[in-house]
Design a protein around this motif. Sequence first.
Motif, PDB file in Angstrom:
ATOM      1  N   ARG A   1       0.835  -1.199   0.000  1.00 33.30           N
ATOM      2  CA  ARG A   1       0.000   0.000   0.000  1.00 33.30           C
ATOM      3  C   ARG A   1       0.876   1.258   0.000  1.00 33.30           C
ATOM      4  NH1 ARG A   1      -4.700   2.388   0.401  1.00 33.30           N
ATOM      5  NH2 ARG A   1      -5.046   4.119   1.838  1.00 33.30           N
ATOM      6  N   MET A   2       1.967   1.229   0.771  1.00 27.14           N
ATOM      7  CA  MET A   2       2.881   2.373   0.777  1.00 27.14           C
ATOM      8  C   MET A   2       3.431   2.623  -0.625  1.00 27.14           C
ATOM      9  SD  MET A   2       4.321   4.711   2.742  1.00 27.14           S
ATOM     10  CE  MET A   2       4.102   4.080   4.414  1.00 27.14           C
ATOM     11  N   MET A   3       3.858   1.560  -1.295  1.00 30.24           N
ATOM     12  CA  MET A   3       4.378   1.702  -2.648  1.00 30.24           C
ATOM     13  C   MET A   3       3.301   2.206  -3.611  1.00 30.24           C
ATOM     14  SD  MET A   3       7.568   0.892  -2.696  1.00 30.24           S
ATOM     15  CE  MET A   3       8.547   0.510  -1.238  1.00 30.24           C
ATOM     16  N   ASP A   4       2.089   1.681  -3.450  1.00 30.57           N
ATOM     17  CA  ASP A   4       1.025   2.001  -4.391  1.00 30.57           C
ATOM     18  C   ASP A   4       0.648   3.477  -4.339  1.00 30.57           C
ATOM     19  OD1 ASP A   4      -0.642   1.165  -6.437  1.00 30.57           O
ATOM     20  OD2 ASP A   4      -2.310   0.690  -5.098  1.00 30.57           O
ATOM     21  N   ILE A   5       0.671   4.065  -3.148  1.00 34.46           N
ATOM     22  CA  ILE A   5       0.288   5.478  -3.016  1.00 34.46           C
ATOM     23  C   ILE A   5       1.479   6.405  -3.247  1.00 34.46           C
ATOM     24  CG2 ILE A   5      -0.589   7.237  -1.425  1.00 34.46           C
ATOM     25  CD1 ILE A   5      -2.260   4.983  -0.118  1.00 34.46           C
ATOM     26  N   ASN A   6       2.549   6.181  -2.484  1.00 30.09           N
ATOM     27  CA  ASN A   6       3.663   7.145  -2.488  1.00 30.09           C
ATOM     28  C   ASN A   6       4.523   7.103  -3.745  1.00 30.09           C
ATOM     29  OD1 ASN A   6       2.749   7.666   0.089  1.00 30.09           O
ATOM     30  ND2 ASN A   6       4.732   7.459   1.071  1.00 30.09           N
ATOM     31  N   LEU A   7       4.632   5.935  -4.361  1.00 34.99           N
ATOM     32  CA  LEU A   7       5.471   5.824  -5.552  1.00 34.99           C
ATOM     33  C   LEU A   7       4.641   5.621  -6.814  1.00 34.99           C
ATOM     34  CD1 LEU A   7       8.132   5.714  -7.019  1.00 34.99           C
ATOM     35  CD2 LEU A   7       8.349   3.310  -6.336  1.00 34.99           C
ATOM     36  N   ASN A   8       3.851   4.553  -6.849  1.00 38.31           N
ATOM     37  CA  ASN A   8       3.064   4.292  -8.060  1.00 38.31           C
ATOM     38  C   ASN A   8       2.113   5.445  -8.344  1.00 38.31           C
ATOM     39  OD1 ASN A   8       4.391   1.875  -7.845  1.00 38.31           O
ATOM     40  ND2 ASN A   8       2.579   0.644  -7.422  1.00 38.31           N
ATOM     41  N   GLY A   9       1.408   5.908  -7.303  1.00 37.88           N
ATOM     42  CA  GLY A   9       0.449   7.000  -7.493  1.00 37.88           C
ATOM     43  C   GLY A   9       1.114   8.266  -7.979  1.00 37.88           C
ATOM     44  N   LEU A  10       2.324   8.537  -7.476  1.00 43.13           N
ATOM     45  CA  LEU A  10       3.044   9.716  -7.938  1.00 43.13           C
ATOM     46  C   LEU A  10       3.472   9.551  -9.395  1.00 43.13           C
ATOM     47  CD1 LEU A  10       5.396  11.973  -6.047  1.00 43.13           C
ATOM     48  CD2 LEU A  10       6.278  10.969  -8.147  1.00 43.13           C
ATOM     49  N   PHE A  11       3.888   8.342  -9.778  1.00 46.57           N
ATOM     50  CA  PHE A  11       4.259   8.129 -11.171  1.00 46.57           C
ATOM     51  C   PHE A  11       3.059   8.287 -12.086  1.00 46.57           C
ATOM     52  CE2 PHE A  11       4.591   5.485 -14.960  1.00 46.57           C
ATOM     53  CZ  PHE A  11       5.719   6.038 -15.538  1.00 46.57           C
ATOM     54  N   TRP A  12       1.909   7.702 -11.718  1.00 40.37           N
ATOM     55  CA  TRP A  12       0.719   7.856 -12.569  1.00 40.37           C
ATOM     56  C   TRP A  12       0.360   9.334 -12.709  1.00 40.37           C
ATOM     57  CZ3 TRP A  12       1.385   3.640 -14.566  1.00 40.37           C
ATOM     58  CH2 TRP A  12       1.336   2.403 -13.922  1.00 40.37           C
ATOM     59  N   SER A  13       0.506  10.086 -11.613  1.00 37.20           N
ATOM     60  CA  SER A  13       0.215  11.522 -11.670  1.00 37.20           C
ATOM     61  C   SER A  13       1.164  12.228 -12.631  1.00 37.20           C
ATOM     62  CB  SER A  13       0.325  12.133 -10.269  1.00 37.20           C
ATOM     63  OG  SER A  13      -0.602  11.547  -9.374  1.00 37.20           O
ATOM     64  N   CYS A  14       2.460  11.948 -12.509  1.00 34.18           N
ATOM     65  CA  CYS A  14       3.438  12.555 -13.417  1.00 34.18           C
ATOM     66  C   CYS A  14       3.146  12.184 -14.865  1.00 34.18           C
ATOM     67  CB  CYS A  14       4.850  12.091 -13.056  1.00 34.18           C
ATOM     68  SG  CYS A  14       5.542  12.815 -11.564  1.00 34.18           S
ATOM     69  N   GLN A  15       2.723  10.952 -15.067  1.00 36.08           N
ATOM     70  CA  GLN A  15       2.457  10.489 -16.428  1.00 36.08           C
ATOM     71  C   GLN A  15       1.320  11.281 -17.071  1.00 36.08           C
ATOM     72  OE1 GLN A  15       0.584   6.535 -17.244  1.00 36.08           O
ATOM     73  NE2 GLN A  15       2.588   6.053 -18.156  1.00 36.08           N
ATOM     74  N   VAL A  16       0.222  11.422 -16.337  1.00 37.38           N
ATOM     75  CA  VAL A  16      -0.921  12.185 -16.854  1.00 37.38           C
ATOM     76  C   VAL A  16      -0.533  13.646 -17.078  1.00 37.38           C
ATOM     77  CG1 VAL A  16      -3.203  13.088 -16.258  1.00 37.38           C
ATOM     78  CG2 VAL A  16      -2.681  10.657 -15.881  1.00 37.38           C
ATOM     79  N   GLU A  17       0.089  14.249 -16.066  1.00 36.70           N
ATOM     80  CA  GLU A  17       0.470  15.664 -16.150  1.00 36.70           C
ATOM     81  C   GLU A  17       1.494  15.882 -17.263  1.00 36.70           C
ATOM     82  OE1 GLU A  17      -0.031  15.623 -11.319  1.00 36.70           O
ATOM     83  OE2 GLU A  17       1.959  15.649 -12.223  1.00 36.70           O
ATOM     84  N   GLY A  18       2.500  15.013 -17.302  1.00 31.84           N
ATOM     85  CA  GLY A  18       3.561  15.164 -18.293  1.00 31.84           C
ATOM     86  C   GLY A  18       3.059  15.028 -19.711  1.00 31.84           C
ATOM     87  N   ARG A  19       2.140  14.091 -19.925  1.00 33.64           N
ATOM     88  CA  ARG A  19       1.609  13.880 -21.273  1.00 33.64           C
ATOM     89  C   ARG A  19       0.977  15.160 -21.808  1.00 33.64           C
ATOM     90  NH1 ARG A  19      -0.445   8.551 -20.506  1.00 33.64           N
ATOM     91  NH2 ARG A  19      -2.306   9.496 -19.626  1.00 33.64           N
ATOM     92  N   ARG A  20       0.181  15.829 -20.958  1.00 32.23           N
ATOM     93  CA  ARG A  20      -0.480  17.064 -21.391  1.00 32.23           C
ATOM     94  C   ARG A  20       0.550  18.181 -21.614  1.00 32.23           C
ATOM     95  NH1 ARG A  20      -3.728  13.528 -20.468  1.00 32.23           N
ATOM     96  NH2 ARG A  20      -5.981  13.771 -20.227  1.00 32.23           N
ATOM     97  N   MET A  21       1.486  18.312 -20.675  1.00 32.89           N
ATOM     98  CA  MET A  21       2.460  19.398 -20.764  1.00 32.89           C
ATOM     99  C   MET A  21       3.409  19.201 -21.937  1.00 32.89           C
ATOM    100  SD  MET A  21       3.334  19.963 -16.727  1.00 32.89           S
ATOM    101  CE  MET A  21       2.099  20.617 -15.585  1.00 32.89           C
ATOM    102  N   LEU A  22       3.824  17.975 -22.178  1.00 37.26           N
ATOM    103  CA  LEU A  22       4.731  17.704 -23.299  1.00 37.26           C
ATOM    104  C   LEU A  22       4.077  18.045 -24.638  1.00 37.26           C
ATOM    105  CD1 LEU A  22       6.191  14.340 -22.007  1.00 37.26           C
ATOM    106  CD2 LEU A  22       7.502  16.436 -22.379  1.00 37.26           C
ATOM    107  N   ALA A  23       2.785  17.808 -24.721  1.00 34.48           N
ATOM    108  CA  ALA A  23       2.070  18.125 -25.961  1.00 34.48           C
ATOM    109  C   ALA A  23       2.084  19.620 -26.241  1.00 34.48           C
ATOM    110  CB  ALA A  23       0.631  17.618 -25.875  1.00 34.48           C
TER     111      ALA A  23
END
Length: 254
Positions: free
Chosen positions: A112-134
């Motif tokens: 659960r720690m990994m899923d929120i603190n690391l995986n969740g942060l990566f998914w957030s960066c992925q969504v945000e980065g995709r829009r910003m990179l475009a």
Amino acid sequence: MNRFDLTGKRAFITGAGSGLGQAIAIALAQAGADIASFDLPGASNQADTSASIAACGRQMLVLAGDVTDPVSIETAFDRAEQELGEIDIAVNSAGIANVGAAEVMPHAQFLRMMDINLNGLFWSCQVEGRRMLARGRGSILNMASICGSTAIPGLEQAHYDATKAAVIRLTKSLAAEWAGRGVRVNCLSPGFMATPMNSRPEVAENVRIFAAMTPMKRMGQPHEVGGPAVFLSSEAASYCTGVDLNIDGGFLSI
């Protein structure tokens, strides 16, 4: 000083309902940004965050969801852009903390720690980065910790420390990957801060000890993270990417 001004900017912030995420949301609003606050449904202090941001004369959009669900993040980000406009700044502050002896830690607690603190942060960066990179522009700021750079004696939190070390490394890797495409990625590493997370009964004595160990001899206050967040989100930091900025009262200097 106008290079620190965020007027006309829009920020998407995970975990903005309390603690450091809330403090950063308020600081960015004070600097002129409108805020989209993404937190769990029913996050306790979203109303307080909204009131503080309204007092700055800025807009705040409250969005409910879970960083462990990439679809939830994407849906919220899309709504933020529909209602506020294109997002210029993203701050990934959602996270949890708890303790447990490594040799007996249940699998579920570790995962659960990994899923929120690391995986969740990566998914957030992925969504945000995709829009910003475009669009070829944007700033992403991740919340790490000094615990990602050093082990704190007496705190049994190997799982937490591992996530924060990974956040620092992930930030630097994304910064290198996206630097030539207009998106900056940095992180903040707070020390011992006077937040609800550090008011947990199981860490109360440790907090007292480590505050005394900090060269400034006190806990940091949440608003003291706001200034560094504004700096790294602003044009004043236009040549800063891959930065891990310690906000720790000198703790890592000892």
